[in-house]
Design a protein around this motif. Structure first.
Motif, PDB file in Angstrom:
ATOM      1  N   HIS A 278     -57.168  -0.351  82.321  1.00 55.32           N
ATOM      2  CA  HIS A 278     -56.527  -0.795  81.213  1.00 55.32           C
ATOM      3  C   HIS A 278     -56.241  -2.409  81.439  1.00 55.32           C
ATOM      4  CE1 HIS A 278     -56.675   2.256  78.251  1.00 55.32           C
ATOM      5  NE2 HIS A 278     -56.407   3.165  79.404  1.00 55.32           N
TER       6      HIS A 278
ATOM      7  N   ASP B 111     -52.222   9.532  70.740  1.00 54.55           N
ATOM      8  CA  ASP B 111     -53.228   8.299  70.217  1.00 54.55           C
ATOM      9  C   ASP B 111     -54.302   8.880  69.335  1.00 54.55           C
ATOM     10  OD1 ASP B 111     -51.376   6.730  71.463  1.00 54.55           O
ATOM     11  OD2 ASP B 111     -52.792   5.727  72.861  1.00 54.55           O
TER      12      ASP B 111
ATOM     13  N   SER C 256     -50.965   0.914  69.742  1.00 49.47           N
ATOM     14  CA  SER C 256     -50.253   1.036  71.039  1.00 49.47           C
ATOM     15  C   SER C 256     -49.267  -0.033  71.426  1.00 49.47           C
ATOM     16  CB  SER C 256     -51.263   0.670  72.259  1.00 49.47           C
ATOM     17  OG  SER C 256     -50.607   1.108  73.429  1.00 49.47           O
TER      18      SER C 256
ATOM     19  N   ARG D 259     -44.017   6.139  78.311  1.00 50.57           N
ATOM     20  CA  ARG D 259     -44.639   7.253  77.376  1.00 50.57           C
ATOM     21  C   ARG D 259     -45.976   7.478  78.251  1.00 50.57           C
ATOM     22  NH1 ARG D 259     -48.922   4.378  77.561  1.00 50.57           N
ATOM     23  NH2 ARG D 259     -49.093   2.393  76.439  1.00 50.57           N
TER      24      ARG D 259
ATOM     25  N   TYR E   3     -56.751   0.971  68.746  1.00 49.56           N
ATOM     26  CA  TYR E   3     -55.716   1.250  69.645  1.00 49.56           C
ATOM     27  C   TYR E   3     -55.051   0.089  70.359  1.00 49.56           C
ATOM     28  CZ  TYR E   3     -54.641   1.093  74.755  1.00 49.56           C
ATOM     29  OH  TYR E   3     -54.004   1.001  75.890  1.00 49.56           O
TER      30      TYR E   3
ATOM     31  N   ARG F  91     -50.235   2.987  83.671  1.00 53.16           N
ATOM     32  CA  ARG F  91     -51.604   3.590  83.114  1.00 53.16           C
ATOM     33  C   ARG F  91     -52.731   3.209  84.352  1.00 53.16           C
ATOM     34  NH1 ARG F  91     -51.768   0.151  77.805  1.00 53.16           N
ATOM     35  NH2 ARG F  91     -51.975  -1.978  78.514  1.00 53.16           N
TER      36      ARG F  91
ATOM     37  N   ALA G  62     -49.597   8.602  76.381  1.00 50.95           N
ATOM     38  CA  ALA G  62     -50.172   8.475  75.435  1.00 50.95           C
ATOM     39  C   ALA G  62     -51.878   8.796  75.429  1.00 50.95           C
ATOM     40  CB  ALA G  62     -50.197   6.906  75.075  1.00 50.95           C
ATOM     41  N   PRO G  63     -52.030  10.200  75.506  1.00 44.28           N
ATOM     42  CA  PRO G  63     -53.536  10.753  75.576  1.00 44.28           C
ATOM     43  C   PRO G  63     -54.063  10.649  74.105  1.00 44.28           C
ATOM     44  CG  PRO G  63     -52.015  12.551  75.653  1.00 44.28           C
ATOM     45  CD  PRO G  63     -50.833  11.353  75.499  1.00 44.28           C
ATOM     46  N   SER G  64     -55.165  10.472  74.229  1.00 44.73           N
ATOM     47  CA  SER G  64     -55.954  10.507  72.966  1.00 44.73           C
ATOM     48  C   SER G  64     -56.427  11.903  73.024  1.00 44.73           C
ATOM     49  CB  SER G  64     -57.218   9.757  72.718  1.00 44.73           C
ATOM     50  OG  SER G  64     -57.093   8.250  73.371  1.00 44.73           O
TER      51      SER G  64
HETATM   52  N1  GLU Z   1     -54.990   6.492  74.440  1.00 41.67           N
HETATM   53  C1  GLU Z   1     -54.955   5.676  75.454  1.00 41.67           C
HETATM   54  C2  GLU Z   1     -55.804   6.384  76.747  1.00 41.67           C
HETATM   55  O1  GLU Z   1     -55.740   7.648  76.799  1.00 41.67           O
HETATM   56  C3  GLU Z   1     -53.704   5.207  76.100  1.00 41.67           C
HETATM   57  C4  GLU Z   1     -53.761   3.966  76.994  1.00 41.67           C
HETATM   58  C5  GLU Z   1     -52.558   3.444  77.374  1.00 41.67           C
HETATM   59  O2  GLU Z   1     -51.445   4.077  78.061  1.00 41.67           O
HETATM   60  O3  GLU Z   1     -51.994   2.599  76.770  1.00 41.67           O
HETATM   61  O4  GLU Z   1     -56.428   5.816  77.573  1.00 41.67           O
END
Ligand code: GLU
Length: 459
Positions: free
Chosen positions: A218, A54, A200, A18, A196, A214, A20-22
């Motif tokens: 993270h 996200d 997530s 996936r 999150y 990612r 998963a942008p905010s």
């Molecule tokens: N929404 C998170 C971000 O943009 C996703 C991080 C992830 O890949 O878990 O940093």
């Protein structure tokens, strides 16, 4: 670092990743690189790619940003098999919260941000790591009830088990964290909204994500999330944490720098394919040369070829690659784009004659003008040249001009005037195009109307 063989063996069960942008801003090269790694990985392995918004941060998430992200990905040809929005999945997070509460892994905390900050400062002052001290666990139900009575709302923390968390990271190799060195993460805010770290994991677990790729910022989240996956009885996905890009000057890239936005790069005329190829190779030993199409990039994508050092993102390199891509584009791939940019009168012949002399698609406007519009005669033609150009006008082959006309013309001129080399060609190029350099005149000549040519020669 896992070998390509190792990765392949692990993938036999089917891949689902996936991005998963905010949606709190537009895409920039940093998060686009993450998107591409996931997408290329999925497509390479015949797996699935999920686009997930996200958007639990309801204050900062905006629909216009979501639309922008979707538009940027579509422009680049990045497609998805599945789409989700976290804001539509609150019932799932409530359920997970319930499970954690029932198993004693979620506990209420009443400290205010100021109290927490003070504790942190004291710990740091004593040379200790600023790990949450779990004071909330020592509160009696009566003390909690008293605070609740005063109207204080708790936030909720996940109780980490005091055991090491380990995984074999596909980007970094073996990773090990002592959970005792980490703070119990807050999963639920005072206002009841999930954060999150929880959402997530719930989504990755319920949506059967097999690989989470990612940025290495993270890694600590992952250490915590591995325990959370287990606490919720989900299989733990594989992880790949990639080094973050730095700028050409070696300093961190900030997403606030306007020129790093995907929309800005597109506006500046960067080719989408060049951007994908550039980011897909950054951090690998391979320098893209503009010859690969999307299918090649998918076919050759190899997670194990990425190094551990922070790759340097250099706009100048991207621009150079974009130019190389333009120089190879077939007419079929630009026809539609030219039309939608309002650039008319470009056919295949003109495109092929000039594509290697432009840097961005928009530059073709100059050549359309040279073929069909007015050209200003350069001032640096001397009298001698003007007489020569008159002769040239007399010797210009009759219409219709074709691919052979230039050769016939210049051979005749050479015989008549005795000129050769630059003296023979440059006055012709200058008066016909207004420029001292440009494409081969052979294919260009028949694209200009014969009367126009004569006008430019004697004008
Ligand atoms: N929404 C998170 C971000 O943009 C996703 C991080 C992830 O890949 O878990 O940093």
């Amino acid at each position: 670092m896992m070998t390509p063989k190792g990765i392949k063996a692990m993938l036999d069960g089917g891949v689902k990743v996936r991005f998963a942008p905010s949606p709190t801003g537009r895409l920039h090269v940093g998060n686009l690189r993450t998107a591409l790694m996931n997408w290329l990985f999925a497509r390479h392995h015949g797996g699935q790619f999920l686009l997930r918004m996200d958007d639990t941060d309801t204050e900062r998430s905006k629909m216009e940003y979501e639309r922008g992200i979707v538009e940027d990905l579509k422009w680049l040809g990045v497609d998805w098999d599945d789409f989700a929005r976290q804001s539509a999945r609150n019932d799932r997070y409530d359920r997970a919260t319930e499970i954690l509460r029932n198993s004693g892994r979620l506990y209420p905390c009443y400290e205010t941000p100021e109290e927490l900050e003070l504790k942190r400062k004291i710990q740091l002052g004593q040379g200790k790591p600023p790990v949450y001290d779990r004071a909330a666990l020592d509160m009696t139900p009566e003390e909690q009830a008293a605070l609740a009575q005063q109207g204080r709302k708790p936030h909720w923390r996940f109780k980490l088990l005091e055991e090491a968390v380990e995984w074999d990271d596909l980007g970094r190799g073996p990773v090990r964290f002592e959970a005792g060195h980490l703070s119990d993460p807050v999963l639920i805010r005072e206002d009841g909204r999930p954060l999150y770290t929880l959402t997530s994991v719930v989504d990755d677990g319920e949506m059967f994500i097999t690989h989470v790729m990612r940025g290495e910022d993270h890694v600590v989240n992952t250490a915590v999330q591995v325990q959370l996956f287990r606490a919720l009885d989900f299989p733990v996905p594989s992880f790949a944490h990639m080094p973050l890009m730095v700028g050409a000057d070696g300093k961190g890239l900030s997403k606030r720098v306007g020129s790093l936005g995907i929309g800005d790069l597109r506006e500046a005329g960067i080719e989408g394919l060049a951007l994908v190829a550039y980011l897909a190779h950054l951090g690998t030993p391979i320098a893209p040369d503009g010859s690969s199409d999307m299918a090649d990039l998918i076919r050759h994508f190899d997670l194990s070829s990425f190094g551990r050092a922070s790759p340097r993102y250099d706009t100048a390199e991207l621009e150079a690659l974009s130019t190389k891509v333009i120089h190879r584009l077939p007419f079929s791939q630009v026809q539609q784009r030219l039309q939608s940019s309002g650039i008319e009168d470009v056919d295949q012949t003109l495109w092929l004659a000039v594509r290697e002399n432009i840097e961005t698609l928009d530059d073709i406007r100059n050549w359309v003008k040279i073929a069909n519009g007015d050209v200003e005669r350069p001032v640096d033609l001397v009298d001698d040249d003007l007489a020569y150009l008159k002769t040239a006008a007399d010797l210009l082959p009759e219409a219709p001009l074709d691919d052979t006309s230039w050769k016939t013309w210049t051979t005749a001129l050479k015989e008549e005037t005795g000129r050769k080399g630059k003296q023979l060609f440059m006055p012709l190029r200058l008066s016909l195009t207004g420029l001292s350099h440009g494409p081969d005149m052979g294919p260009l000549l028949p694209l200009i109307d014969r009367d126009r040519i004569v006008e430019r020669l004697v004008g």
